[in-house]
Design an enzyme around this catalytic site. Structure first.
Site, PDB file in Angstrom:
ATOM      1  N   GLY A 172      -3.722 -70.870  49.689  1.00 24.20           N
ATOM      2  CA  GLY A 172      -2.330 -71.138  49.361  1.00 24.20           C
ATOM      3  C   GLY A 172      -1.484 -69.877  49.417  1.00 24.20           C
ATOM      4  O   GLY A 172      -1.762 -68.934  50.176  1.00 24.20           O
ATOM      5  N   SER A 173      -0.471 -69.802  48.556  1.00 19.06           N
ATOM      6  CA  SER A 173       0.553 -68.751  48.669  1.00 19.06           C
ATOM      7  C   SER A 173       0.066 -67.351  48.352  1.00 19.06           C
ATOM      8  O   SER A 173       0.779 -66.376  48.621  1.00 19.06           O
ATOM      9  CB  SER A 173       1.730 -69.093  47.754  1.00 19.06           C
ATOM     10  OG  SER A 173       2.389 -70.255  48.216  1.00 19.06           O
ATOM     11  N   VAL A 174      -1.133 -67.185  47.758  1.00 16.15           N
ATOM     12  CA  VAL A 174      -1.605 -65.822  47.508  1.00 16.15           C
ATOM     13  C   VAL A 174      -1.879 -65.085  48.811  1.00 16.15           C
ATOM     14  O   VAL A 174      -2.050 -63.861  48.811  1.00 16.15           O
ATOM     15  CB  VAL A 174      -2.875 -65.822  46.622  1.00 16.15           C
ATOM     16  CG1 VAL A 174      -2.552 -66.244  45.196  1.00 16.15           C
ATOM     17  CG2 VAL A 174      -3.967 -66.696  47.211  1.00 16.15           C
TER      18      VAL A 174
END
Length: 624
Positions: free
Chosen positions: A344-346
């Protein structure tokens, strides 16, 4: 056949060999046979003594001795500060010789039966204090009589657990030898059991030995078993002609066992206690299916704490495997190296690093004017969505990371190109094992760059179509935090006092790029998706909320929420990551994962009012 000659007044009979020119009579044949036999026997005796003597002596020694392995003391496992995590402790087996006990002298009862003498001996032996007997008195009596009738060489009675009790046992043994008129008790036989003084703290990292001590089941005990176990010794014991063991002075020779090597770990017990407490609270609060966390030193890759909840309890692994629940058992081990997830966004800061390397500026604008946008590539298209409308001042390359805009970062990814992004992912360790000194690490998944389609590029820009472990993700952030150097995560710091740190890793990002990404991650906490955190330690980090894939697509309402942070942002000392799987209700990482990392690092870096001391005190007080 015989002549007689006068010799003084005595007459002597002189033997003469029979003449061959006349027939032999039976007495002559008998004498010849006896003479021949004597010569053969004499020659055979000489042959046995001179030629075969040594070999027959060795055979006799083999047949009147028994050999048994002597267990070696396994090496201990310590923390860097000397706290014991695992060690071998001595125990001594106590046994009685039923045959000898049946022939003891009993005052006042010279005609007592053998079973009666044996029972009397058992009664007196069980008066010795400090021995953990295997069974009650009446059961041991029955076993002794049965063993005597079956001709057993010895009967185990119990175990001594402390050296002081062993000294008391030896004193009482001497007294009984005097009273009974013979030795009835065997020499105490030393063996070792594995002890874990901190119980189930860090159980997933330290691991557990099998009951037969032949292997480690998981954790450090499994990965480093050959180093810890040492080398077994050999005991040779004399026996009598019937093969019965002679317990008194029976050990004649042997090979001494070689003790295993000690290990010192990078583990920080205070950090581990606090992490496990926080993870357990988070699991209860979010009602997720699992929570994992870790703490590292980003400068060198030392793993200071790591855990997953729910977690394994020592002894449960064998029970679960025997019940056919292998998959359930594996879920109770540390998931940070085993669970492969779409991050995801990490992953967005890594895309930012690739963009900066390609010459894109942090202040370059991105076209984000709505909460959704259709991205086209020839006849192909897809719709990218954000959870909120990006404010005008954040419609930049840096703002796409600070506010975690999927639309913005996809545009940045398309400008950067698949080759550059794939190269950064590969340099930072995606698609390869990190090299941690634990077993069971998954490799993750990273497609070859030639297999990246336009759709793959847009998905990978915000953390989909690639699989990473929690540890791989944390190591990538270590390179950002330490100025651009790759690290090898490790738990073992010393082997028998000798340092064994992994070699420093290569530079994978320039110092300038790493510094720019660090500043952006600090802005995430100050005014982005991590701005709700009430932190005072100079925290930098990134949130990530990803859907969970299943057969045919993504599960509705199923998410993995994660946060990676390090502090102080301008000179990072500690890095932590927490992953919450399938939280119920509120699932955004900024609400379920980020506060845990903030509290954890705040405590470890001694922020005012931290809960570390209270957590350790509570952990020490509760039963485990």
């Amino acid at each position: 056949m015989f002549d007689t000659t006068g010799l003084g007044s005595r007459r002597w009979r002189v033997f003469r060999f029979p003449r061959l020119d006349r027939p032999l009579f039976l007495p002559d044949l008998a004498l010849l046979f006896i003479a021949f036999t004597f010569i053969v026997v004499l020659g055979r005796c000489g042959w046995l003594q001179i030629v075969e003597g040594d070999e027959r002596l060795r055979r006799q020694q083999r047949e009147t001795s028994r050999r048994a392995w002597r267990d070696a003391r396994h090496g201990s496992i310590f923390t860097e500060r000397g706290m014991v995590l695992a060690r071998d402790v001595s125990r001594w087996k106590i046994a009685i010789d039923p045959s000898a006990a049946s022939r003891i002298v009993i005052d006042g009862e010279p005609r007592a039966s053998a079973p009666g003498r044996l029972s009397h001996a058992i009664d007196r032996v069980l008066e010795i204090e400090g021995v953990g007997w295997y069974a009650p008195l009446d059961v041991l009596r029955r076993r002794a009589v049965e063993g005597y009738r079956a001709g057993r060489q010895y009967l185990p009675l119990g175990v001594i657990a402390e050296g002081a009790h062993l000294a008391n046992f030896n004193d009482r043994r001497k007294q009984l030898r005097t009273v009974f008129g013979r030795e009835v008790l065997c020499d105490p036989e030393e063996f070792f059991v594995r002890e874990y003084p901190l119980h189930d703290l860090a159980v997933q990292l330290v691991g557990n030995e099998s009951l037969d001590r032949e292997m480690g089941l998981y954790g450090i005990e499994a990965r480093w078993h050959s180093t810890l176990e040492g080398r077994r010794g050999l005991r040779r014991t004399r026996t009598d002609a019937t093969g019965a063991r002679e317990f008194a002075g029976g050990v004649s020779s042997g090979v001494e066992p070689q003790m295993g090597k000690d290990l010192s770990l990078t583990l920080d017990v205070s950090a581990q206690w606090l992490l496990e407490d926080l993870l357990a609270e988070t699991l209860e609060r979010t009602r997720g299916t699992g929570v994992s966390g870790l703490v590292m030193d980003p400068r060198n890759g030392a793993l200071l704490a790591a855990a997953s909840v729910p977690k394994i309890v020592r002894g449960d692994l064998r029970r679960l495997f025997n019940a056919g629940l292998e998959e359930e058992a594996r879920k109770l081990l540390f998931q940070g190296t085993r669970r492969v997830m779409e991050p995801g966004s990490v992953v967005k800061p890594l895309v930012l690093a690739a963009a900066l390397e390609s010459g894109i500026s942090l202040e370059d604008t991105v076209d984000v004017n709505n909460e959704w946008k259709v991205i086209r590539n020839g006849r192909s298209s897809r719709t990218i969505r954000d959870t909120h409308l990006l404010e005008p001042r954040f419609r930049t390359v840096a703002g796409s990371v600070v506010k975690s805009s999927n639309i913005g970062i996809v545009e940045v990814g398309l400008r950067t190109g698949r080759s550059s992004i794939h190269d950064v992912f590969e340099r930072l360790g995606f698609g390869a094992r990190t090299g941690i000194d634990l077993l069971g690490e998954e490799v993750g998944s990273l497609k070859a760059v030639e297999d990246w389609s336009w759709y793959t590029l847009t998905s990978a820009s915000f953390g989909y179509e690639l699989g990473v472990t929690q540890l791989q993700m944390a190591c990538a952030y270590c390179a950002i935090a330490n100025g651009g150097f790759k690290v090898t995560p490790h738990l073992v710091r010393r082997v028998d006092g000798v340092r064994c740190d992994p070699a420093p890793g290569p530079r994978v990002l320039s110092a300038t790029i790493a510094s720019m990404v660090c500043q952006t991650l600090r802005d995430v906490v100050l005014e982005g998706t991590g701005s709700r955190l009430n932190e005072v330690i100079g925290l930098a980090g990134k949130t990530g909320t990803a859907m969970i894939a299943s057969v045919g697509g993504y599960e509705e309402g199923a998410y993995i929420s994660s946060f990676i942070g390090f502090a102080p942002w301008d000179d990072p000392q500690r890095l932590a990551m927490v992953v919450v799987e399938r939280p119920q209700g509120r699932y955004y990482a900024s609400e379920v994962a980020a506060p845990v990392v903030s509290e954890l690092l705040g405590a470890l870096l001694a922020a005012p009012g931290n809960r570390l001391e209270h957590s350790v005190d509570r952990a020490l007080a509760r039963p485990r």
